[in-house]
Design a protein around this motif. Structure first.
Motif, PDB file in Angstrom:
ATOM      1  N   GLU A   1       0.827  -1.201   0.000  1.00 59.55           N
ATOM      2  CA  GLU A   1       0.000   0.000   0.000  1.00 59.55           C
ATOM      3  C   GLU A   1       0.869   1.261   0.000  1.00 59.55           C
ATOM      4  OE1 GLU A   1      -0.545  -2.686   1.732  1.00 59.55           O
ATOM      5  OE2 GLU A   1      -2.560  -3.316   1.134  1.00 59.55           O
ATOM      6  N   ALA A   2       2.010   1.207   0.698  1.00 57.45           N
ATOM      7  CA  ALA A   2       2.930   2.350   0.695  1.00 57.45           C
ATOM      8  C   ALA A   2       3.464   2.616  -0.706  1.00 57.45           C
ATOM      9  CB  ALA A   2       4.081   2.096   1.672  1.00 57.45           C
ATOM     10  N   GLY A   3       3.859   1.537  -1.390  1.00 56.87           N
ATOM     11  CA  GLY A   3       4.339   1.688  -2.754  1.00 56.87           C
ATOM     12  C   GLY A   3       3.273   2.211  -3.693  1.00 56.87           C
ATOM     13  N   TRP A   4       2.041   1.767  -3.476  1.00 52.87           N
ATOM     14  CA  TRP A   4       0.933   2.219  -4.323  1.00 52.87           C
ATOM     15  C   TRP A   4       0.721   3.728  -4.183  1.00 52.87           C
ATOM     16  CZ3 TRP A   4      -1.489   0.329  -8.346  1.00 52.87           C
ATOM     17  CH2 TRP A   4      -2.725   0.838  -8.725  1.00 52.87           C
ATOM     18  N   GLU A   5       0.827   4.253  -2.968  1.00 54.67           N
ATOM     19  CA  GLU A   5       0.684   5.696  -2.761  1.00 54.67           C
ATOM     20  C   GLU A   5       1.694   6.459  -3.612  1.00 54.67           C
ATOM     21  OE1 GLU A   5      -1.586   7.321  -1.153  1.00 54.67           O
ATOM     22  OE2 GLU A   5      -2.530   5.714  -0.015  1.00 54.67           O
ATOM     23  N   LEU A   6       2.919   5.969  -3.653  1.00 60.64           N
ATOM     24  CA  LEU A   6       3.958   6.651  -4.422  1.00 60.64           C
ATOM     25  C   LEU A   6       3.750   6.482  -5.917  1.00 60.64           C
ATOM     26  CD1 LEU A   6       6.972   5.742  -2.124  1.00 60.64           C
ATOM     27  CD2 LEU A   6       5.852   7.970  -2.352  1.00 60.64           C
ATOM     28  N   LEU A   7       3.209   5.342  -6.326  1.00 62.19           N
ATOM     29  CA  LEU A   7       2.878   5.163  -7.743  1.00 62.19           C
ATOM     30  C   LEU A   7       1.811   6.166  -8.176  1.00 62.19           C
ATOM     31  CD1 LEU A   7       2.712   1.287  -8.295  1.00 62.19           C
ATOM     32  CD2 LEU A   7       4.469   2.870  -9.121  1.00 62.19           C
ATOM     33  N   LEU A   8       0.807   6.347  -7.340  1.00 59.76           N
ATOM     34  CA  LEU A   8      -0.259   7.290  -7.685  1.00 59.76           C
ATOM     35  C   LEU A   8       0.270   8.710  -7.797  1.00 59.76           C
ATOM     36  CD1 LEU A   8      -3.303   6.073  -5.536  1.00 59.76           C
ATOM     37  CD2 LEU A   8      -2.692   5.484  -7.883  1.00 59.76           C
ATOM     38  N   ALA A   9       1.362   8.984  -7.080  1.00 62.53           N
ATOM     39  CA  ALA A   9       1.983  10.303  -7.143  1.00 62.53           C
ATOM     40  C   ALA A   9       2.992  10.405  -8.281  1.00 62.53           C
ATOM     41  CB  ALA A   9       2.669  10.617  -5.817  1.00 62.53           C
TER      42      ALA A   9
ATOM     43  N   MET B   1     -13.959  -3.070  -2.045  1.00 68.38           N
ATOM     44  CA  MET B   1     -13.828  -1.648  -2.325  1.00 68.38           C
ATOM     45  C   MET B   1     -12.377  -1.269  -2.600  1.00 68.38           C
ATOM     46  SD  MET B   1     -16.923  -0.725  -2.299  1.00 68.38           S
ATOM     47  CE  MET B   1     -16.679   1.036  -2.487  1.00 68.38           C
ATOM     48  N   ARG B   2     -11.434  -1.909  -1.918  1.00 62.88           N
ATOM     49  CA  ARG B   2     -10.028  -1.603  -2.151  1.00 62.88           C
ATOM     50  C   ARG B   2      -9.608  -2.012  -3.558  1.00 62.88           C
ATOM     51  NH1 ARG B   2      -8.045  -4.075   2.020  1.00 62.88           N
ATOM     52  NH2 ARG B   2      -8.355  -2.271   3.351  1.00 62.88           N
ATOM     53  N   LEU B   3     -10.032  -3.189  -3.989  1.00 67.32           N
ATOM     54  CA  LEU B   3      -9.680  -3.629  -5.339  1.00 67.32           C
ATOM     55  C   LEU B   3     -10.340  -2.722  -6.382  1.00 67.32           C
ATOM     56  CD1 LEU B   3      -8.164  -5.653  -7.080  1.00 67.32           C
ATOM     57  CD2 LEU B   3     -10.150  -7.165  -6.973  1.00 67.32           C
ATOM     58  N   LEU B   4     -11.567  -2.301  -6.111  1.00 67.45           N
ATOM     59  CA  LEU B   4     -12.241  -1.356  -7.011  1.00 67.45           C
ATOM     60  C   LEU B   4     -11.436  -0.060  -7.113  1.00 67.45           C
ATOM     61  CD1 LEU B   4     -14.666  -0.256  -8.656  1.00 67.45           C
ATOM     62  CD2 LEU B   4     -15.717   0.370  -6.465  1.00 67.45           C
ATOM     63  N   ASP B   5     -11.037   0.496  -5.984  1.00 66.60           N
ATOM     64  CA  ASP B   5     -10.282   1.752  -5.982  1.00 66.60           C
ATOM     65  C   ASP B   5      -8.986   1.629  -6.767  1.00 66.60           C
ATOM     66  OD1 ASP B   5     -12.195   3.021  -4.460  1.00 66.60           O
ATOM     67  OD2 ASP B   5     -11.128   2.795  -2.559  1.00 66.60           O
ATOM     68  N   TRP B   6      -8.267   0.523  -6.548  1.00 63.22           N
ATOM     69  CA  TRP B   6      -6.990   0.346  -7.235  1.00 63.22           C
ATOM     70  C   TRP B   6      -7.203   0.154  -8.736  1.00 63.22           C
ATOM     71  CZ3 TRP B   6      -2.179  -2.067  -4.723  1.00 63.22           C
ATOM     72  CH2 TRP B   6      -2.035  -1.594  -3.410  1.00 63.22           C
ATOM     73  N   GLY B   7      -8.200  -0.630  -9.096  1.00 63.77           N
ATOM     74  CA  GLY B   7      -8.461  -0.848 -10.514  1.00 63.77           C
ATOM     75  C   GLY B   7      -8.843   0.438 -11.228  1.00 63.77           C
ATOM     76  N   VAL B   8      -9.704   1.221 -10.593  1.00 64.99           N
ATOM     77  CA  VAL B   8     -10.128   2.491 -11.193  1.00 64.99           C
ATOM     78  C   VAL B   8      -8.934   3.438 -11.327  1.00 64.99           C
ATOM     79  CG1 VAL B   8     -11.519   4.569 -10.798  1.00 64.99           C
ATOM     80  CG2 VAL B   8     -12.534   2.309 -10.494  1.00 64.99           C
ATOM     81  N   ALA B   9      -8.098   3.502 -10.296  1.00 67.48           N
ATOM     82  CA  ALA B   9      -6.921   4.370 -10.354  1.00 67.48           C
ATOM     83  C   ALA B   9      -5.991   3.965 -11.492  1.00 67.48           C
ATOM     84  CB  ALA B   9      -6.176   4.341  -9.022  1.00 67.48           C
ATOM     85  N   ALA B  10      -5.798   2.658 -11.666  1.00 67.92           N
ATOM     86  CA  ALA B  10      -4.934   2.181 -12.753  1.00 67.92           C
ATOM     87  C   ALA B  10      -5.543   2.501 -14.107  1.00 67.92           C
ATOM     88  CB  ALA B  10      -4.705   0.679 -12.608  1.00 67.92           C
ATOM     89  N   ALA B  11      -6.847   2.290 -14.243  1.00 72.13           N
ATOM     90  CA  ALA B  11      -7.513   2.608 -15.511  1.00 72.13           C
ATOM     91  C   ALA B  11      -7.418   4.093 -15.826  1.00 72.13           C
ATOM     92  CB  ALA B  11      -8.979   2.165 -15.443  1.00 72.13           C
TER      93      ALA B  11
END
Length: 232
Positions: free
Chosen positions: A88-96, A169-179
């Motif tokens: 989850e920490a790595g994902w935050e940095l990816l989103l940034a 909901m977490r998988l939904l959030d991550w999938g939407v962010a990636a899309a």
């Protein structure tokens, strides 16, 4: 219950009913009710105090949400790291847009992956987004989105089958962010559709999904008229 506790609790509730959420937060803080205090700080728009109080209350997800809204991905990532959640920490940095800093965290997560299909799929999704963001780019270069698109299809298939609301909901959030990162808003909408039509025993979460879908559609597409009607 001591008289002081009773008075603070009464004051907190009165402030909350009057919409004075910052004052309510201070009362809840005085009572040691960190979740209530964090929620009140959030309602008051004091995201800095809300984030820190959520963190102390043991809710790194809510704390990270606040720091993300504040534009502070380092602090968001730190919340997850302190909770022992490198993925989850790595994902935050990816989103940034910071794949270089995310890489070591994702490598740590890959060495000790969490069990279950949803966490493993999120790990693969993070890895694919990391590789895409880390690719050298240049004028006219078209990056291959097919690995991410294949994983989004897996997300769409898995989301309705997940019984745990939080994981769904977490998988939904991550999938939407990636899309969103590859500007495939059609795939993001398909993920919302998958989450909105779960198994009959998951019908209680539909209102939450629809609210997120409406917020996303208004922000990304500027139109929500085509979405399902509430309660439909």
């Amino acid at each position: 219950m001591s008289r002081r506790t009773d008075l603070l609790l009464r004051a907190a509730r009165a402030y909350a009913e009057a919409g004075a959420h910052a004052d309510a937060a201070r009362c809840y803080d005085g009572l040691g009710r960190r979740w209530n205090a964090a929620d009140s700080y959030h309602r008051a728009g004091d995201l800095e105090h809300a984030a820190e109080t959520y963190r102390k209350a043991g809710h790194p997800d809510r704390a990270a949400d606040c720091y993300r809204l504040l534009g502070r991905p380092d602090r968001a990532a730190r919340c997850w790291q302190d909770a022992g959640r490198p993925l989850e920490a790595g994902w935050e940095l990816l989103l940034a847009g910071r794949p270089g800093e995310a890489g070591p965290l994702l490598a740590t997560a890959a060495r000790n992956p969490a069990g279950g299909p949803a966490p493993l799929l999120r790990l693969r999704l993070a890895g694919a987004l990391h590789r895409r963001l880390a690719e050298p780019g240049g004028p006219g270069r078209v990056r291959d989105a097919s690995p991410l698109l294949a994983l989004l299809t897996e997300c769409e298939e898995l989301i309705p089958a997940l019984s745990a609301r939080a994981e769904r909901m977490r998988l939904l959030d991550w999938g939407v962010a990636a899309a969103d990162r590859i500007e495939r808003f059609d795939r993001a909408a398909a993920l919302f559709e998958a989450a909105y039509r779960p198994r009959p025993d998951q019908a209680a979460g539909r209102a939450e999904v629809l609210a997120r879908w409406q917020e996303w559609a208004a922000m990304r597409l500027g139109d929500t008229a085509w979405l399902p009607a509430a309660g439909g």
